[in-house]
Scaffold this active site. Structure first.
Site, PDB file in Angstrom:
ATOM      1  N   GLU A   1      -5.272   4.136 -13.083  1.00  0.00           N
ATOM      2  CA  GLU A   1      -6.635   4.607 -12.800  1.00  0.00           C
ATOM      3  C   GLU A   1      -6.772   6.115 -12.916  1.00  0.00           C
ATOM      4  O   GLU A   1      -7.789   6.620 -13.390  1.00  0.00           O
ATOM      5  CB  GLU A   1      -7.040   4.170 -11.395  1.00  0.00           C
ATOM      6  CG  GLU A   1      -7.285   2.671 -11.251  1.00  0.00           C
ATOM      7  CD  GLU A   1      -7.549   2.293  -9.811  1.00  0.00           C
ATOM      8  OE1 GLU A   1      -8.729   2.156  -9.437  1.00  0.00           O
ATOM      9  OE2 GLU A   1      -6.568   2.140  -9.056  1.00  0.00           O
TER      10      GLU A   1
ATOM     11  N   GLY B   1      14.659  -3.195 -11.267  1.00  0.00           N
ATOM     12  CA  GLY B   1      14.055  -3.847 -12.414  1.00  0.00           C
ATOM     13  C   GLY B   1      14.979  -4.749 -13.182  1.00  0.00           C
ATOM     14  O   GLY B   1      16.127  -5.011 -12.791  1.00  0.00           O
TER      15      GLY B   1
ATOM     16  N   LYS C   1      19.482  -4.290  -9.521  1.00  0.00           N
ATOM     17  CA  LYS C   1      18.867  -4.708  -8.257  1.00  0.00           C
ATOM     18  C   LYS C   1      17.348  -4.593  -8.306  1.00  0.00           C
ATOM     19  O   LYS C   1      16.726  -5.025  -9.302  1.00  0.00           O
ATOM     20  CB  LYS C   1      19.487  -3.903  -7.091  1.00  0.00           C
ATOM     21  CG  LYS C   1      20.999  -4.093  -6.996  1.00  0.00           C
ATOM     22  CD  LYS C   1      21.619  -3.442  -5.775  1.00  0.00           C
ATOM     23  CE  LYS C   1      21.797  -1.968  -5.908  1.00  0.00           C
ATOM     24  NZ  LYS C   1      22.573  -1.376  -4.802  1.00  0.00           N
TER      25      LYS C   1
ATOM     26  N   CYS D   1      10.901   8.215 -11.473  1.00  0.00           N
ATOM     27  CA  CYS D   1      11.668   7.065 -10.996  1.00  0.00           C
ATOM     28  C   CYS D   1      13.148   7.372 -10.881  1.00  0.00           C
ATOM     29  O   CYS D   1      13.846   6.760 -10.073  1.00  0.00           O
ATOM     30  CB  CYS D   1      11.435   5.867 -11.914  1.00  0.00           C
ATOM     31  SG  CYS D   1      11.814   6.212 -13.647  1.00  0.00           S
TER      32      CYS D   1
ATOM     33  N   GLU E   1      10.538  -2.044 -15.142  1.00  0.00           N
ATOM     34  CA  GLU E   1      11.208  -0.788 -14.782  1.00  0.00           C
ATOM     35  C   GLU E   1      10.540  -0.301 -13.516  1.00  0.00           C
ATOM     36  O   GLU E   1       9.399   0.151 -13.535  1.00  0.00           O
ATOM     37  CB  GLU E   1      11.078   0.220 -15.921  1.00  0.00           C
ATOM     38  CG  GLU E   1      12.096   1.346 -15.830  1.00  0.00           C
ATOM     39  CD  GLU E   1      11.533   2.590 -15.180  1.00  0.00           C
ATOM     40  OE1 GLU E   1      11.718   2.736 -13.945  1.00  0.00           O
ATOM     41  OE2 GLU E   1      10.910   3.391 -15.875  1.00  0.00           O
TER      42      GLU E   1
ATOM     43  N   LYS F   1      -2.669  -1.468 -20.045  1.00  0.00           N
ATOM     44  CA  LYS F   1      -3.460  -1.111 -18.868  1.00  0.00           C
ATOM     45  C   LYS F   1      -3.104   0.305 -18.442  1.00  0.00           C
ATOM     46  O   LYS F   1      -1.949   0.596 -18.110  1.00  0.00           O
ATOM     47  CB  LYS F   1      -3.220  -2.060 -17.701  1.00  0.00           C
ATOM     48  CG  LYS F   1      -4.090  -1.711 -16.496  1.00  0.00           C
ATOM     49  CD  LYS F   1      -3.597  -2.321 -15.206  1.00  0.00           C
ATOM     50  CE  LYS F   1      -4.350  -1.738 -14.013  1.00  0.00           C
ATOM     51  NZ  LYS F   1      -4.077  -0.292 -13.799  1.00  0.00           N
TER      52      LYS F   1
END
Length: 491
Positions: free
Chosen positions: A189, A468, A465, A294, A260, A186
């Site tokens: 967008e 992930g 935690k 991240c 993740e 996926k």
């Protein structure tokens, strides 16, 4: 429509981009999505979201492809050959892929090209891992011969974020396919075109038809894909709340997950550190990619005795970063990936000020006509907040750094670990004993010592935690897409 070169490899103005369902181009039959360039607000092109029926079709095609192609039963070197050709194809299209990513999410052309090359490297690495990985012969405890073999799960639902679609896409496609699975990917967008282009490189390399599909859309598409009964494993990179929602729904089926998620990584500078080197690393660690990473080091802890000196060095580094059009080779930072996300970042900065913080540098949009049409925001450092402030606890995912002082090691470790997240951390010190103590005490899946954002596809990556579960990258990353089976041969 923007003035965009119409070619077989670029979105064509006025036409909707087809999806990749069962290995073939298919128009989406859901709502139309206009993909916008965050650098100037112009539309890049359109794509139709996948309806739930098309998602189901993609999953069914993946299952048929596994049965018809015999992919899982191929010798490892045969799967590796296809992944190697895919790496070659990504390298051949490196400039095209970089251009698409730059247009869609605003990363600079330089960074986007580096990530396209990294995607090729990831596929090539997993070709090697696939061919060279060994199964195991555990020691027997009786009159038998014991073997551990690894088998694919089947159909993988892979969901990638918009911030780094090339590397994140390759990090899921490479190990999942090397392990013998099929993948329904996926796309986010806002980064549909580059995700589709990456997947087509695999098709062009000779991947059997149907082993990779790309669907697009928002929450409805994600829900349809992760809830499809034909999916055997879910691999998701994205926000923590979305990951929690996926996990709750997967629990009913005991579906295996690789998650993740978010981060609020502490970056720690002790007084004995190389302050100039640390300042450069702290600045690039939070402001690189416009903070949309991240592992961004968004919480800075500086030992009090050098806080003023280090702050001056850091401000100089931040203010030297040139914010500008991502196509300009002189630009260090491009725009934030969307106008809506810039508003979210600005909202967090306002919260930081309301909680008693003050702006050390940045805290606003850059001024000038060249910036007015884009989603630009300056590198921002907020001082005067505590570790319990909203801006220090919640992931902003933008170029915003919270600067805090510490006086002793025990208090530092307590504050650094006082977070719902545990993805990464950084330590700067000349004392290797201290580095070892603090690194082992930090609750994080990756700890950098006297460096930051030094990543290797060969090393497992993941979080503690709410950051992930499971691990990507390395041999362990491929094993995450396989099930272990024990065989006992009686003697």
């Amino acid at each position: 429509m923007p003035l965009l070169a119409a070619s077989a490899e670029m979105p064509v103005p006025g036409s909707a981009e087809p999806l990749l369902i069962g290995g073939r181009p298919v128009q989406g039959d859901g709502a139309e999505i206009t993909v916008t360039n965050p650098a100037d607000g112009s539309p890049i092109g359109t794509v139709h979201a996948s309806s739930p029926a098309q998602v189901s079709e993609a999953v069914a095609a993946a299952r048929r492809a596994l049965a018809d192609s015999g992919w899982a039963g191929l010798q490892p070197h045969q799967r590796a050959r296809v992944l190697g050709r895919a790496a070659d194809e990504v390298e051949r299209q490196v400039d095209h892929l970089a251009e698409l990513q730059m247009l869609e999410n605003g990363k600079t052309r330089t960074e986007s090209r580096a990530q396209a090359l990294s995607a090729a490297g990831i596929l090539r690495y997993y070709a090697a891992v696939c061919e060279c990985s060994e199964e195991q012969v555990p020691p027997s405890r009786g009159a038998y011969f014991n073997m551990t073999v690894y088998e694919p799960y089947g159909v993988v639902a892979a969901l990638t974020p918009w911030n780094s679609p090339l590397t994140m896409g390759a990090q899921k496609l490479g190990p999942a396919l090397a392990a013998g699975n099929a993948v329904v990917l996926k796309a986010a967008e806002t980064t549909t075109f580059v995700t589709l282009a990456l997947a087509r490189c695999l098709v062009d390399a000779g991947l059997p038809e149907g082993l990779v599909s790309v669907v697009t859309g928002g929450v409805e598409t994600a829900v349809a894909l992760t809830g499809d009964p034909g999916v055997d494993l879910i691999s998701f990179t994205g926000g923590t709340e979305a990951g929690q929602s996926i996990a709750r729904k997967a629990a009913d089926r005991l579906l295996p997950l690789i998650l993740e998620l978010g981060g609020k990584s502490p970056h720690i500078v002790f007084a004995d550190a190389d302050l100039k080197a640390a300042a450069k690393a702290v600045a690039s660690g939070i402001f690189g990619g416009t903070g949309q990473s991240c592992v961004a080091g968004s919480r800075l802890f500086v030992e009090g005795s050098v806080a003023e000196e280090f702050t001056a060095l850091l401000v100089a580094e931040a203010e030297a970063m040139r914010v500008g059009p991502p196509s300009d080779p002189q630009s260090t930072l491009g725009p934030i990936a969307s106008f809506a996300h810039r508003e979210r970042v600005e909202g967090y900065v306002a919260k930081g000020l309301a909680e008693g913080g003050h702006i050390i540098t940045g805290g606003r949009r850059p001024e000038g006509a060249s910036y007015d049409a884009g989603a630009y925001y300056l590198p921002t450092i907020i001082g005067g907040v505590s570790n319990r402030a909203t801006v220090a606890q919640e992931e902003i995912f933008g170029p915003v750094l919270c600067l805090m002082r510490f006086e002793d090691e025990a208090g530092l470790i307590a504050d650094a670990n006082d977070s719902a997240f545990g993805l990464a951390a950084g330590i700067w010190t000349a004392d290797y004993r201290r580095a070892w103590r603090v690194a082992r005490a930090l609750e994080a899946g990756t700890v950098w010592i006297n460096t930051y954002k030094q990543l290797s596809i060969a090393a497992p990556f993941g979080g503690f935690k709410l950051s992930g579960s499971g691990r990507e990258k390395g041999l362990q990353g491929m094993r995450s897409y396989q099930q272990a089976k024990s065989l006992y041969w009686g003697l």
